[in-house]
Write an enzyme that holds these catalytic residues in place. Structure first.
Site: not given
Ligand code: AMP
Ligand code: ZN
Length: 111
Positions: A87, A93-94, A100, A102
């Site tokens: 994202n 949706g970031q 990162h 997924h």
């Molecule tokens: P995004 O919307 O692509 O920025 O996704 C961020 C992702 O990070 C989400 O799926 C969250 O569930 C995940 N996330 C947030 N905090 C943590 C954490 N401390 N450890 C593991 N995953 C996390």
């Protein structure tokens, strides 16, 4: 970057369920999994978004995909199928501004 959650996880300052690590890449379980397998694969170096990776540093993306391929096999979804997504920025949706990937699988995913 000092105030970045994923930099802190990469530095082992904040705990996470780490499933792979080398000098350049870290992978850990998503804290709020959307499927039975939901991993995040990150460069250890901080880039806020995909847009911020300089052209001459894009090798990190191939490295991340090597790790994705390895983890998909290890977590038993390589042949069944899985989704890899990034994202970028608000409309993408970031939520966490450290690049990162997924890796999501283990159930039938819808478009
Ligand atoms: P995004 O919307 O692509 O920025 O996704 C961020 C992702 O990070 C989400 O799926 C969250 O569930 C995940 N996330 C947030 N905090 C943590 C954490 N401390 N450890 C593991 N995953 C996390
Ligand atoms: Zn960071």
């Amino acid at each position: 970057m000092t105030d970045c959650l994923f930099c802190k996880i990469a530095a082992h300052e904040i705990p996470a369920e780490i499933v792979f690590e080398n000098d350049r890449v870290l992978a850990f379980k998503d804290i709020n999994p959307k499927a039975p397998v939901h991993l995040l694969i990150v460069p250890k170096k901080h880039y806020a978004t995909l847009n911020d990776i300089p052209d001459d540093e894009m090798e990190i993306i191939a490295e991340i995909h090597r790790v994705v391929k390895h983890l998909a096999r290890e977590f038993g979804v390589a042949d069944r199928g899985y989704r890899t997504l990034v994202n970028t920025n608000a409309e993408g949706g970031q939520v966490i501004f450290h690049v990162h990937y997924h890796l999501i699988g283990g159930r039938q995913l819808r478009a």
